[in-house]
Design an enzyme around this catalytic site. Structure first.
Site, mmCIF file in Angstrom:
data_model
loop_
_atom_site.group_PDB
_atom_site.id
_atom_site.type_symbol
_atom_site.label_atom_id
_atom_site.label_comp_id
_atom_site.label_asym_id
_atom_site.label_seq_id
_atom_site.Cartn_x
_atom_site.Cartn_y
_atom_site.Cartn_z
ATOM 1 N N ASP A 20 0.867 -1.180 0.000
ATOM 2 C CA ASP A 20 0.000 0.000 0.000
ATOM 3 C C ASP A 20 0.898 1.223 0.000
ATOM 4 O O ASP A 20 1.469 1.583 1.030
ATOM 5 C CB ASP A 20 -0.911 -0.007 1.234
ATOM 6 N N HIS A 135 -5.526 11.696 13.860
ATOM 7 C CA HIS A 135 -6.528 11.550 12.784
ATOM 8 C C HIS A 135 -7.689 10.637 13.161
ATOM 9 O O HIS A 135 -8.699 10.613 12.457
ATOM 10 C CB HIS A 135 -5.875 10.994 11.520
ATOM 11 N N HIS A 174 -0.040 17.518 9.206
ATOM 12 C CA HIS A 174 -1.409 17.182 8.792
ATOM 13 C C HIS A 174 -2.417 17.768 9.777
ATOM 14 O O HIS A 174 -2.094 17.952 10.955
ATOM 15 C CB HIS A 174 -1.602 15.667 8.749
ATOM 16 N N ASP A 265 6.586 15.590 10.770
ATOM 17 C CA ASP A 265 6.497 15.619 9.311
ATOM 18 C C ASP A 265 6.404 17.068 8.822
ATOM 19 O O ASP A 265 6.390 17.340 7.628
ATOM 20 C CB ASP A 265 5.309 14.785 8.806
HETATM 21 C C1 X5A Z 1 -0.031 10.890 11.904
HETATM 22 C C2 X5A Z 1 0.196 11.245 10.464
HETATM 23 C C3 X5A Z 1 -0.445 10.968 8.176
HETATM 24 C C4 X5A Z 1 -1.333 10.195 7.294
HETATM 25 C C5 X5A Z 1 -1.067 10.520 5.833
HETATM 26 C C6 X5A Z 1 -1.970 9.755 4.920
HETATM 27 N N1 X5A Z 1 -0.616 10.681 9.574
HETATM 28 N N2 X5A Z 1 -1.806 10.090 3.561
HETATM 29 O O1 X5A Z 1 1.115 11.966 10.146
HETATM 30 ZN ZN ZN Z 2 1.272 14.018 10.072
#
Ligand code: X5A
Ligand code: ZN
Length: 666
Positions: A20, A135, A174, A265
């Site tokens: 994936d 998320h 995110h 990130d």
């Molecule tokens: C916790 C986090 C990112 C998910 C990315 C999905 N999730 N495309 O950084």
């Molecule tokens: Zn993230």
């Protein structure tokens, strides 16, 4: 009062079992490299290691539905095919027979951290966990997340400890929509998130991640979304948002506890974020939050997919939590135009909710960011093309705070009484006599000034971090320190003066000294780039006006100027309350690698204790929820900003201000 570190290898024991491309970046090594970096750098050893625990059903149910919990509980018994099927109902997430177990540990780790901080076992801490949490929603896994670790921790803190206000800072790249949904109508939890958005083209591509989603009903104003509509945001963009938005609102909110959705990130090299902020920026973001809530800060890992950048950023964060001085900030060129647009939009969307933003400019007329724009497809990002220097090794000097006190004043605990360690250079003695002590041959004054010079030199060599001196003649001492410090070629001195001192104009002529003065007298307008007098109408009795200046003017100026020494001068007529003074002292230590020298008149003995406490790295006491600053004060600060913002880019905070990239875009 230490720093907790929570980590358990068990959380590395699940991984993606099928192909994936969406999920392949979420690997067990994220945790092992982060932890190994903490061990190798010696940081892990300096932390209080706190064991994880499994979150109970009751803990999980603080945020998630029973049906969802029951469904996840079955995953350890599923076959590979069943797991794949189960996964399909959610977005960008995978399951594994051991992930339920790890998810309970991840949530439990966040709760252990809250327990350790709230019971006073430690001051602050970080939990390294997998799976991440921000998320996941009440009844859905999403974006690598199973249980919402931080949301559960916030509910738990409210329930278990009666915490009235929780601030959640989500610096992951995110949008933590799961956290947002959980608290959107709850005014006791202020949720702040910045996130890559690109006009709704970036995952999770939600309308409700934009700046105009501010919370609902009673919670209106308690959700703050900063959409990044371009990639490659830099340190300046992040700091601007902190100074002009998050910090003023956070101080007004006055949290009892700060939780950080600590995703990395948002750092350079990350394949998801594609941002350009360097790992050392997390030292500053952390530092800037550490004087809220009496220092009670819990950071819980979220994302971060470039293993090098991730490990470096984790180390920067933990080292700051431990109290080591932050490094000099790297490459601050001012915010870019797109960041300014976002900042402008968020500030105006929130001005009806926060008095610190009451004066924020109207929404830009061309509605910039709510538009869902289709962007051209870009080339695939390759993270091994991005390079950045490894952050410089940080270390805390052996002496954290040295004091130069009159003989009659006892040296406070944990401070280093500063005596002359060596005979003074006769050249310096002569210079002192010539410049400052013409009249009498004052032995006491000579000794104080020479000790001050010696102290400054040892701070330059990084043998001493910060200092405090009680001096008989504060103007003379200040001039002496400035002249000496600024004489070295590469030095810049930031002087923050609380109270009225007639700053001689030669001080700010050459750009080697920047003076910001909180003055009680209305002075004539300064034209200098390097002399910035601020007059507050009611003096310092109005703490909110003071904080407004500190966040909106002093910190951005300080960061952009990047001094090698901060001299904090407190005149005896200042009238500033201890807690505001300690906030100022604490925040300024983010500059100049913590090299702060405080000068006070010798009749200010009562202030020695609180000052030394801040210099030693203790968190400042909370100021209490802040009221609206006086509109006259706001206006005069705005006038100052208008005068200065062309030359000091970090003062910019509206879409009209153009930004660092203005030239190549117009
Ligand atoms: C916790 C986090 C990112 C998910 C990315 C999905 N999730 N495309 O950084
Ligand atoms: Zn993230």
């Amino acid at each position: 009062m230490g720093t907790a570190l929570i980590y358990d290898e068990e959380m590395t024991k699940y991984k993606l079992l099928w192909v994936d491309p969406m999920c392949k970046i979420e690997v067990p090594e994220r945790l092992t490299v982060s932890h190994e970096a903490l061990v190798k750098s010696g940081l892990a050893d300096r932390c209080v290691s706190v064991p994880v625990r499994k979150a109970t059903d009751a803990d999980i149910l603080l945020v998630h539905s029973e049906e969802y919990l029951e469904a996840v509980k079955k995953t350890p018994y599923m076959t590979l095919e069943e797991l794949k099927d189960f996964t399909l109902q959610y977005g960008d997430v995978y399951f594994h027979p051991n992930i339920y177990h790890c998810a309970m540990l991840a949530a439990g780790a966040a709760l252990q951290l809250v327990d350790s901080v709230m019971t006073g076992k430690v001051r602050n801490g970080m939990a390294l966990v997998r799976p991440p949490g921000h998320h996941s929603m009440r009844s859905a896994a999403n974006g690598f997340c199973v249980f919402n670790n931080v949301a559960i921790a916030a509910q738990y803190a409210k329930q278990q400890y009666g915490v009235k206000r929780v601030l959640i800072v989500d610096w992951d790249v995110h949008h933590g929509q799961g956290v947002q949904y959980c608290f959107e109508d709850d005014p006791s939890v202020l949720y702040f998130s910045w996130h890559r958005y690109e006009h709704q083209n970036f995952w999770p591509k939600l309308r409700e991640s934009d700046f105009d989603s501010v919370g609902k009903e009673k919670g209106a104003g308690f959700t703050i979304n900063v959409p990044w509509n371009k990639v490659e945001m830099q340190n300046s963009d992040y700091l601007s948002v902190f100074c002009h938005l998050l910090l003023p609102v956070a101080y007004e909110f006055c949290p009892d506890l700060v939780l950080v959705c600590a995703g990395f990130d948002s750092a350079i090299g990350d394949p998801e974020g594609e941002m350009c902020a360097t790992p050392d920026i997390f030292a500053h973001l952390t530092h800037l939050l550490m004087n809220l809530a009496g220092g009670k800060l819990c950071a819980v890992l979220e994302g971060g997919y470039n293993l090098t950048s991730l490990a470096q950023s984790v180390c920067q964060t933990v080292q700051t939590l431990l109290g080591d001085p932050a490094p000099r900030p790297v490459k601050l060129e001012g915010p870019c135009r797109s960041a300014l647009e976002s900042l402008h939009c968020v500030r105006s969307a929130h001005r009806q909710y926060w008095s610190c933003l009451k004066h924020a400019a109207d929404l830009p007329t061309s509605d910039i960011s709510t538009k869902h724009l289709k962007l051209a497809d870009e080339d695939e990002y390759s993270d091994d093309e991005t390079e950045w220097p490894e952050p410089v090794k940080r270390f805390a000097p052996a002496v954290r705070a040295a004091v130069v006190l009159p003989d009659a004043v006892a040296c406070p605990d944990r401070c280093h009484p500063f005596t002359l360690s060596e005979d003074l250079d006769p050249f310096i003695v002569n210079k002192l006599k010539e410049n400052f002590l013409k009249e009498a041959d004052d032995g006491d004054a000579l000794s104080t000034l020479s000790r001050l010079i010696n102290l400054v030199e040892r701070m330059e060599k990084n043998e001493i971090c910060s200092g405090l001196a009680l001096v008989p003649e504060i103007s003379m001492a200040t001039m002496c320190v400035i002249q000496h410090a600024a004489s070295a070629l590469r030095n810049r001195v930031l002087v923050v003066c609380v109270g009225d001192w007639n700053v001689p104009s030669q001080v700010t002529e050459d750009g080697k000294t920047l003076v910001l003065q909180f003055s009680n007298k209305e002075s004539e307008e300064s034209k200098s780039r390097y002399y910035i007098p601020v007059h507050l109408k009611k003096g310092f009795s109005d703490v909110s006006g003071f904080i407004q200046v500190v966040m909106g003017l002093l910190l951005p100026l300080g960061y952009e100027y990047d001094p090698s020494l901060v001299v904090l001068v407190r005149m005896s007529d200042s009238g500033l309350c201890d807690s505001a003074w300690q906030q100022l002292t604490g925040l300024l230590q983010g500059l100049a690698q913590g090299h702060t020298l405080v000068l006070m008149q010798d009749n200010e003995k009562e202030c020695v204790g609180p000052t030394v406490s801040s210099l030693l790295g203790n968190p400042a006491p909370s100021l209490g929820p802040l009221l609206a600053p006086l509109s006259e004060d706001v206006e005069s600060v705005e006038k100052l900003r208008d005068r200065l913002k062309a030359e000091w880019k970090l003062l910019q905070n509206t879409a009209q201000d153009k930004g660092r990239d203005a030239e190549d875009q117009s």
